[in-house]
Motif scaffolding. Structure first.
Motif, PDB file in Angstrom:
ATOM      1  N   ARG A  80      27.488  77.956 -33.293  1.00  0.00           N
ATOM      2  CA  ARG A  80      26.478  76.935 -32.860  1.00  0.00           C
ATOM      3  C   ARG A  80      25.001  77.826 -33.082  1.00  0.00           C
ATOM      4  O   ARG A  80      24.094  77.262 -32.494  1.00  0.00           O
ATOM      5  N   LYS A  81      25.060  78.987 -33.661  1.00  0.00           N
ATOM      6  CA  LYS A  81      23.943  79.910 -34.063  1.00  0.00           C
ATOM      7  C   LYS A  81      23.528  79.498 -35.554  1.00  0.00           C
ATOM      8  O   LYS A  81      24.384  79.908 -36.321  1.00  0.00           O
ATOM      9  N   PRO A  82      22.217  79.521 -35.900  1.00  0.00           N
ATOM     10  CA  PRO A  82      21.647  79.472 -37.361  1.00  0.00           C
ATOM     11  C   PRO A  82      22.049  80.893 -37.838  1.00  0.00           C
ATOM     12  O   PRO A  82      21.874  81.812 -37.498  1.00  0.00           O
ATOM     13  N   VAL A  83      22.609  80.764 -39.153  1.00  0.00           N
ATOM     14  CA  VAL A  83      22.837  82.111 -39.766  1.00  0.00           C
ATOM     15  C   VAL A  83      22.679  81.910 -41.272  1.00  0.00           C
ATOM     16  O   VAL A  83      22.244  80.879 -41.734  1.00  0.00           O
ATOM     17  N   VAL A  84      22.514  83.188 -42.153  1.00  0.00           N
ATOM     18  CA  VAL A  84      22.521  83.220 -43.493  1.00  0.00           C
ATOM     19  C   VAL A  84      23.832  83.474 -43.701  1.00  0.00           C
ATOM     20  O   VAL A  84      24.299  84.616 -43.110  1.00  0.00           O
ATOM     21  N   ALA A  85      24.610  82.961 -44.630  1.00  0.00           N
ATOM     22  CA  ALA A  85      25.839  83.553 -44.963  1.00  0.00           C
ATOM     23  C   ALA A  85      25.879  83.824 -46.652  1.00  0.00           C
ATOM     24  O   ALA A  85      25.336  83.192 -47.284  1.00  0.00           O
ATOM     25  N   ALA A  86      26.832  84.813 -46.792  1.00  0.00           N
ATOM     26  CA  ALA A  86      26.914  85.417 -48.012  1.00  0.00           C
ATOM     27  C   ALA A  86      28.223  85.442 -48.584  1.00  0.00           C
ATOM     28  O   ALA A  86      29.241  85.568 -47.899  1.00  0.00           O
ATOM     29  N   PHE A  87      28.356  85.105 -49.879  1.00  0.00           N
ATOM     30  CA  PHE A  87      29.866  84.943 -50.577  1.00  0.00           C
ATOM     31  C   PHE A  87      29.824  85.565 -51.855  1.00  0.00           C
ATOM     32  O   PHE A  87      28.852  85.444 -52.748  1.00  0.00           O
ATOM     33  N   ALA A  88      30.795  86.124 -52.159  1.00  0.00           N
ATOM     34  CA  ALA A  88      31.169  86.537 -53.541  1.00  0.00           C
ATOM     35  C   ALA A  88      31.809  85.493 -54.148  1.00  0.00           C
ATOM     36  O   ALA A  88      32.842  84.753 -53.644  1.00  0.00           O
ATOM     37  N   ILE A  89      31.347  85.360 -55.565  1.00  0.00           N
ATOM     38  CA  ILE A  89      31.828  84.131 -56.506  1.00  0.00           C
ATOM     39  C   ILE A  89      32.929  84.887 -57.332  1.00  0.00           C
ATOM     40  O   ILE A  89      32.684  85.626 -58.222  1.00  0.00           O
ATOM     41  N   ASP A  90      34.308  84.538 -57.142  1.00  0.00           N
ATOM     42  CA  ASP A  90      35.308  85.096 -57.943  1.00  0.00           C
ATOM     43  C   ASP A  90      35.226  84.429 -59.497  1.00  0.00           C
ATOM     44  O   ASP A  90      34.730  83.589 -59.897  1.00  0.00           O
ATOM     45  N   ASP A  91      36.007  85.175 -60.400  1.00  0.00           N
ATOM     46  CA  ASP A  91      36.269  84.362 -61.773  1.00  0.00           C
ATOM     47  C   ASP A  91      36.410  83.162 -61.881  1.00  0.00           C
ATOM     48  O   ASP A  91      35.816  82.253 -62.795  1.00  0.00           O
ATOM     49  N   ASN A  92      37.195  82.567 -60.975  1.00  0.00           N
ATOM     50  CA  ASN A  92      37.569  81.025 -61.056  1.00  0.00           C
ATOM     51  C   ASN A  92      36.664  80.169 -60.035  1.00  0.00           C
ATOM     52  O   ASN A  92      37.120  79.361 -59.996  1.00  0.00           O
ATOM     53  N   GLY A  93      35.662  80.813 -59.898  1.00  0.00           N
ATOM     54  CA  GLY A  93      34.714  80.078 -58.954  1.00  0.00           C
ATOM     55  C   GLY A  93      34.911  80.008 -57.541  1.00  0.00           C
ATOM     56  O   GLY A  93      34.000  79.188 -56.705  1.00  0.00           O
ATOM     57  N   THR A  94      35.857  80.623 -56.968  1.00  0.00           N
ATOM     58  CA  THR A  94      36.205  80.205 -55.593  1.00  0.00           C
ATOM     59  C   THR A  94      35.315  81.188 -54.756  1.00  0.00           C
ATOM     60  O   THR A  94      34.766  82.447 -55.441  1.00  0.00           O
ATOM     61  N   LEU A  95      34.956  81.068 -53.324  1.00  0.00           N
ATOM     62  CA  LEU A  95      34.127  81.843 -52.863  1.00  0.00           C
ATOM     63  C   LEU A  95      34.841  82.767 -51.467  1.00  0.00           C
ATOM     64  O   LEU A  95      36.098  82.283 -51.054  1.00  0.00           O
ATOM     65  N   THR A  96      34.594  84.092 -51.799  1.00  0.00           N
ATOM     66  CA  THR A  96      34.930  84.849 -50.771  1.00  0.00           C
ATOM     67  C   THR A  96      33.885  85.406 -49.664  1.00  0.00           C
ATOM     68  O   THR A  96      32.895  85.913 -50.213  1.00  0.00           O
ATOM     69  N   PRO A  97      33.809  85.317 -48.594  1.00  0.00           N
ATOM     70  CA  PRO A  97      32.938  85.620 -47.684  1.00  0.00           C
ATOM     71  C   PRO A  97      32.678  86.827 -47.628  1.00  0.00           C
ATOM     72  O   PRO A  97      33.730  87.885 -47.594  1.00  0.00           O
ATOM     73  N   LEU A  98      31.531  87.290 -47.367  1.00  0.00           N
ATOM     74  CA  LEU A  98      31.038  88.726 -47.524  1.00  0.00           C
ATOM     75  C   LEU A  98      30.337  89.037 -45.881  1.00  0.00           C
ATOM     76  O   LEU A  98      31.040  89.849 -45.333  1.00  0.00           O
ATOM     77  N   ASN A  99      29.542  88.095 -45.298  1.00  0.00           N
ATOM     78  CA  ASN A  99      29.173  88.316 -44.137  1.00  0.00           C
ATOM     79  C   ASN A  99      28.139  87.312 -43.715  1.00  0.00           C
ATOM     80  O   ASN A  99      27.827  86.530 -44.474  1.00  0.00           O
ATOM     81  N   THR A 100      27.714  87.291 -42.533  1.00  0.00           N
ATOM     82  CA  THR A 100      26.628  86.208 -42.088  1.00  0.00           C
ATOM     83  C   THR A 100      25.751  87.244 -41.167  1.00  0.00           C
ATOM     84  O   THR A 100      26.041  88.080 -40.714  1.00  0.00           O
ATOM     85  N   THR A 101      24.548  86.789 -41.079  1.00  0.00           N
ATOM     86  CA  THR A 101      23.501  87.291 -40.336  1.00  0.00           C
ATOM     87  C   THR A 101      22.670  86.271 -39.434  1.00  0.00           C
ATOM     88  O   THR A 101      22.120  85.350 -40.195  1.00  0.00           O
ATOM     89  N   PRO A 102      22.165  86.526 -38.382  1.00  0.00           N
ATOM     90  CA  PRO A 102      21.714  85.387 -37.556  1.00  0.00           C
ATOM     91  C   PRO A 102      20.147  85.149 -38.125  1.00  0.00           C
ATOM     92  O   PRO A 102      19.494  86.180 -38.536  1.00  0.00           O
ATOM     93  N   ILE A 103      19.852  83.857 -38.056  1.00  0.00           N
ATOM     94  CA  ILE A 103      18.319  83.768 -38.770  1.00  0.00           C
ATOM     95  C   ILE A 103      17.494  84.185 -37.314  1.00  0.00           C
ATOM     96  O   ILE A 103      16.294  84.862 -37.728  1.00  0.00           O
ATOM     97  N   GLY A 104      17.863  83.728 -35.961  1.00  0.00           N
ATOM     98  CA  GLY A 104      17.118  84.031 -35.126  1.00  0.00           C
ATOM     99  C   GLY A 104      15.730  83.027 -34.756  1.00  0.00           C
ATOM    100  O   GLY A 104      15.102  83.516 -33.837  1.00  0.00           O
ATOM    101  N   ASP A 105      15.797  82.056 -35.497  1.00  0.00           N
ATOM    102  CA  ASP A 105      14.576  81.245 -35.071  1.00  0.00           C
ATOM    103  C   ASP A 105      14.786  79.742 -35.723  1.00  0.00           C
ATOM    104  O   ASP A 105      14.057  79.161 -36.324  1.00  0.00           O
TER     105      ASP A 105
END
Length: 370
Positions: A80-105
């Motif tokens: 329930r906290k707003p974040v920015v989420a980062a993902f790596a895109i694999d060769d077949n287009g699938t997403l692998t989570p890298l991390n999230t960080t809070p937006i804070g506002d």
């Protein structure tokens, strides 16, 4: 010599001769949605595969790619906290989570990646701010480096413009300036960019029409004009952009719908704007009326002229986008959980609905092509 002639002949074949399948990602915003969805799109036929969940995350509203399309970023919610989420895109287009960080506002309404790939920006509609987040060498998101808090409100439309409401983030074609249309202020806030430090400096603003409610914007293909979509009045204001000084001067405003078209529904609001790569066509989406408006753009003056309006055959088009060939326009029906596809006439810009495009994606509010 024969091989050379064959090679040259292949090069001279018209665009679209070969089918090409590209990735397309969908941000979602409903309780029923499971996260970011992924499908493949055939740019020759305009057909799409069924969409499946690529990343399970709560309310990944808007999405953005880095320049080489190996990383995808989203504004979302975790615990329930707003974040920015980062993902790596694999060769077949699938997403692998890298991390999230809070937006804070407050929750993020929009996200964009600077052309340098050194930082992302988010807009917080409820928080009245824009935020800057450096991108680490591995593509993950670092903690927020800056919070840009807007103040005031135009107060033209009560309840909507009593306070600032940033709604979009983006950059000048040369990357020297960042732009944040603010629905509450009736302004585009302009910032000078220091990409290396991931810091922005207030540079000025462009004043839009009173009560317009700036939402999203796009530059013309030559970079000489800005097309600003006004959410509250369902119109597009054209600005002349001074590349050297990073300033914008208001020119003309074109309504997306007639008063008669608006009167069909109790509530209407504009959502997204696009510029065709040929520079002659502009498109905007109309919620409530549930349609897309097609304009012709005068490259010299930036003036827009409405050509036609077409229904999306769904409800509440929160987002529209063009495929990489700009032969197809996709419209996301957020309330009907549908995706509609239109063919684009490359000479006139006219949209033709594809009746067989009956795709279902729950709570779809963002379309992003790889």
């Amino acid at each position: 010599m024969h091989k050379l002639r064959v090679f040259i002949s292949v090069l001279l074949l018209p665009i679209g001769t070969f089918a090409k399948t590209v990735n397309v990602y969908f941000g979602t915003g409903s309780k029923e949605a499971k996260g970011i969805y992924h499908a493949t799109f055939n740019t020759e036929t305009g057909k799409m595969s069924a969409a499946t969940v690529a990343a399970a995350i709560n309310r990944p509203g808007f999405l953005a790619l880095n320049s080489d399309q190996t990383r995808l970023y989203a504004v979302a919610s975790v615990d329930r906290k707003p974040v920015v989420a980062a993902f790596a895109i694999d060769d077949n287009g699938t997403l692998t989570p890298l991390n999230t960080t809070p937006i804070g506002d407050g929750g993020g309404a929009h996200i964009s990646v600077h052309p340098s790939d050194l930082f992302v920006m988010t807009a917080q509609y409820g928080g009245g701010s824009a935020a800057v987040f450096p991108i680490a060498p591995d593509g993950s998101i670092s903690p927020r480096s800056q919070l840009l808090e807007h103040t005031g409100g135009s107060a033209v439309v009560k309840g909507r413009q009593d306070s600032p409401h940033p709604h979009w983030t983006g950059y000048s074609p040369d990357g020297k300036y960042a732009f944040v249309p603010d629905l509450g202020l009736d302004k585009i806030m302009i910032y000078a960019v220091n990409a290396k430090t991931a810091m922005l400096t207030a540079h000025g603003h462009a004043q839009s029409i009173p009560g317009g409610g700036p939402r999203h914007m796009r530059f013309s293909i030559d970079g000489n004009h800005i097309y600003l979509l006004n959410e509250l009045t369902l119109s597009v204001t054209t600005f002349a952009y001074d590349v050297k000084n990073g300033t914008a001067k208001q020119l003309t405003t074109t309504p997306a719908l007639t008063d008669e078209e608006k009167a069909i529904n109790d509530f209407n609001s504009a959502s997204e704007i696009l510029v065709h790569p040929n520079g002659r066509f502009v498109y905007s989406a109309n919620r409530g009326h549930d349609s897309v408006t097609a304009y012709h753009a005068n490259p010299k003056t930036g003036k827009l002229t409405v050509q036609h309006v077409d229904s999306i055959r769904g409800s509440w088009p929160r987002n529209i986008n063009l495929d990489p060939t700009a032969h197809w326009l996709l419209a996301a029906g957020a309330r009907s959980n549908t995706l509609s596809i239109f063919a684009i006439d490359q000479k006139s810009g006219k949209l033709t609905f594809q009746p067989e495009s009956a795709y279902t994606i729950p709570g779809v509010i963002c379309i992003l092509f790889g």
